[in-house]
Design an enzyme around this catalytic site. Sequence first.
Site, PDB file in Angstrom:
ATOM      1  N   TYR A 138     -82.759 -12.530  10.409  1.00 41.03           N
ATOM      2  CA  TYR A 138     -81.958 -13.339  11.323  1.00 41.03           C
ATOM      3  C   TYR A 138     -80.497 -13.337  10.861  1.00 41.03           C
ATOM      4  CZ  TYR A 138     -80.414 -17.331  14.098  1.00 41.03           C
ATOM      5  OH  TYR A 138     -79.747 -18.133  14.970  1.00 41.03           O
ATOM      6  N   LYS A 149     -80.049 -26.193  -1.734  1.00 45.66           N
ATOM      7  CA  LYS A 149     -80.297 -26.095  -0.300  1.00 45.66           C
ATOM      8  C   LYS A 149     -81.811 -26.158  -0.114  1.00 45.66           C
ATOM      9  CE  LYS A 149     -78.871 -23.351   3.673  1.00 45.66           C
ATOM     10  NZ  LYS A 149     -80.225 -23.187   4.193  1.00 45.66           N
ATOM     11  N   LYS A 151     -69.846 -27.396  -1.268  1.00 46.53           N
ATOM     12  CA  LYS A 151     -68.990 -28.154  -0.354  1.00 46.53           C
ATOM     13  C   LYS A 151     -67.701 -28.565  -1.062  1.00 46.53           C
ATOM     14  CE  LYS A 151     -73.270 -30.027   1.512  1.00 46.53           C
ATOM     15  NZ  LYS A 151     -74.148 -31.202   1.691  1.00 46.53           N
TER      16      LYS A 151
HETATM   17  S1  IVH Z   1     -75.042 -29.530   4.505  1.00 50.46           S
HETATM   18  C1  IVH Z   1     -72.017 -29.253   7.566  1.00 50.46           C
HETATM   19  N1  IVH Z   1     -76.566 -29.736   2.386  1.00 50.46           N
HETATM   20  O1  IVH Z   1     -79.276 -26.052   5.430  1.00 50.46           O
HETATM   21  C2  IVH Z   1     -73.093 -29.619   6.640  1.00 50.46           C
HETATM   22  N2  IVH Z   1     -77.428 -28.634   4.299  1.00 50.46           N
HETATM   23  O2  IVH Z   1     -77.344 -24.119   7.356  1.00 50.46           O
HETATM   24  C3  IVH Z   1     -74.380 -29.087   7.071  1.00 50.46           C
HETATM   25  N3  IVH Z   1     -79.743 -27.882   4.043  1.00 50.46           N
HETATM   26  O3  IVH Z   1     -78.822 -27.390   8.621  1.00 50.46           O
HETATM   27  C4  IVH Z   1     -75.494 -29.260   6.171  1.00 50.46           C
HETATM   28  N4  IVH Z   1     -80.037 -28.615   2.002  1.00 50.46           N
HETATM   29  O4  IVH Z   1     -80.946 -27.970   7.325  1.00 50.46           O
HETATM   30  C5  IVH Z   1     -76.460 -29.272   3.644  1.00 50.46           C
HETATM   31  N5  IVH Z   1     -77.834 -30.041   0.458  1.00 50.46           N
HETATM   32  C6  IVH Z   1     -77.715 -29.581   1.713  1.00 50.46           C
HETATM   33  C7  IVH Z   1     -78.784 -28.916   2.368  1.00 50.46           C
HETATM   34  C8  IVH Z   1     -78.587 -28.461   3.657  1.00 50.46           C
HETATM   35  C9  IVH Z   1     -80.605 -28.001   3.034  1.00 50.46           C
HETATM   36  C10 IVH Z   1     -80.046 -27.197   5.332  1.00 50.46           C
HETATM   37  C11 IVH Z   1     -79.776 -28.026   6.543  1.00 50.46           C
HETATM   38  C12 IVH Z   1     -78.675 -27.318   7.262  1.00 50.46           C
HETATM   39  C13 IVH Z   1     -78.778 -25.921   6.731  1.00 50.46           C
HETATM   40  C14 IVH Z   1     -77.423 -25.268   6.631  1.00 50.46           C
END
Ligand code: IVH
Length: 670
Positions: free
Chosen positions: A34, A113, A285
């Site tokens: 993907y 993540k 981040k």
């Molecule tokens: S931040 C703008 N932090 O990964 C901020 N995402 O493609 C968006 N995810 O949709 C998310 N752990 O489902 C963030 N510590 C984490 C995360 C996390 C898993 C997932 C989440 C998000 C995708 C990012």
Amino acid sequence: MTTRERVESLRAQLDEANYRYYVLDAPTISDARYDQLMRELRDLEEAHPDLQSDLSPTRRVGAAPSQRFAPVEHATPMLSLANAFSSEELRAFDERVRKLLGESAVRYICELKIDGLAVAVRYRDGAFVRGATRGDGRVGEEVTENLRVIPGVPLRLREAIRGDFEARGEVYLRRSDFDALNLRREREGAPRFANPRNAASGGLRQLDPAQTRERRLSFFAYTLVEPPPEIATQHAALERLRELGFPVNPNVRAVASIDEAVAFCDEWERRRDELDYEIDGVAIKVDRFDFQERLGTVARDPRWAIAYKFKAREATTKLEDITVSVGRTGTLNPNAVLAPVEIGGITIRNATLHNEAYIASNDIRIGDTVIVVRAGDVIPRVVGPIRELRTGKERIFHMPTHCPVCGADVDRPDGEAMARCTNASCPAQLVERLRHFASRGAMDIEGLGDVLAEQLVSGGLVKEFADLYALDAPRLAALDRLGAKSAGNLVAAIAASKERGLTRLLVGLGIRYVGEQTAAILARDFRSMAALAEADESALQRSEGIGPEVAASVRLFFAQARNRAALEALAAAGVAMEERGVAPVADSAIKGKRFVLTGTLATMTREEAKGALERLGARTSESVSAKTDYVVAGSEAGSKLQRARDLDVPVLDEDAFCRMLSETRSPTHR
Ligand code: IVH
């Protein structure tokens, strides 16, 4: 194909994949694939602005929610993260960030993540009022009642914040809960889930919250929506979420440079198996919220964050066929023949299916699209089918009732997972048995290794051990790659082996559980093959260290007419059936080393592996400690493998283990 056509085709593929992933909970392509398609599309759109479109999947996060749950509009869109696959891409991200901000250094926060699904939870005056999935990022599905049953989601905040409050995070399933869930399903005759994410995603979208509760889902919060001014950074926000009663993943690190972020990524890519939940990367981040705001968002991704993705471990592909090979100990091993697929940089064409019960309990059929996992150093395995993609042409697999090599009956003893060929002279087994018979710890026939054993069996020159002693130099010299001189040496070596004595002969016969130590004790106490053949189980058990299992195995061996005949033929060929002096346990490179076996080995049972180790003078134990020298990890190795990694104990996969066994030669005792 024109560029326009390629762009359209990519969009169609991604839309379809999105729909299957987000709406049906039934992914058809791997995340890695993907990402690759999305990347290609984004590159093309960037290079050809005239082909851009608001309807492109690059402009949104997911597909429309399914109609089963009420739609919920997210006041602040739920974004997702752009991906990076290398440290170079992380450095490029950092450069872009610093350039846009005009800063020479920027602090980042690195978070694991979590591989689950994103949700938003809303509170009014501190009370949980509504929960929703991400959906397409703008509109999600209302799953309030289902979120309520997840213990990690607080129903009341620890501080009754006035007005509206929203947090976001990941719903996921712990590995231990996933294993327990699959075990329950197996007992109920329901098919297993292929991975924790699918099980979590399906669990959250159950219409009946009681069903959701049974999945035992978990939650980690990572976003505080619209933080108050006094909370100025992501790390302060995580702290605040924790204060308010949300589970927040403890493995976060605030770093002062991208180099430190890269180090964090490398560390967790190595350590990911230590966790009781799956992670697929690291979210990096920009820590300061004012910086985040200045950087803003383009298309679907914030410019202030990036996801470093670990090497893929999973892929989906077509199961084209299931073949059956006969292992060296007579086990019938089902093997998956796959349409070639790349996982983490390696092309996979075959994978293990363990045994018939595994195939049945996972409902795997020939022709299925399947999920294949290749985790670390363990051999690839098929974990399950994607049932939604069935066409009706899939075929159910049945273990053959006759050995595919020799045609003899196949037997699966009660309580055993592996079906076995019942013919001790099955050529598939004979090669290995012959090699073992000739090995140094046994009859020590110099020059009779893998290759020759194979040639002797396939050429029909040897059908049982005694045939060795009828070989002559001219017939051997006729074999491929064997000169007259080697043929002569081999005949001499075979002749010399007649005098090895009872211990070595017992080892060579490969009786289950009879390694060098046990053979030496039996030879010492019984003195001759004839006496041993007559001993009943209680007589056997009077010998030092011989328990009921070993005694039963020895009895079973002598009870077989075929085995008795083989021994008579050996005696007739002049092979000594009595002890000749003392035969000490061989010294070998792994003598005294401590091994722990875990998981399922495809080519031998655990007992056989133990026996092989003991014959080489190694010790085996059940638990991993700092004193363990090696852990042998078969498929589905669990906590022991984890513990080995924690303690830095070397881990051998099955191939490496087999190589070690066959390369370990004990010095000759004459
Ligand atoms: S931040 C703008 N932090 O990964 C901020 N995402 O493609 C968006 N995810 O949709 C998310 N752990 O489902 C963030 N510590 C984490 C995360 C996390 C898993 C997932 C989440 C998000 C995708 C990012």
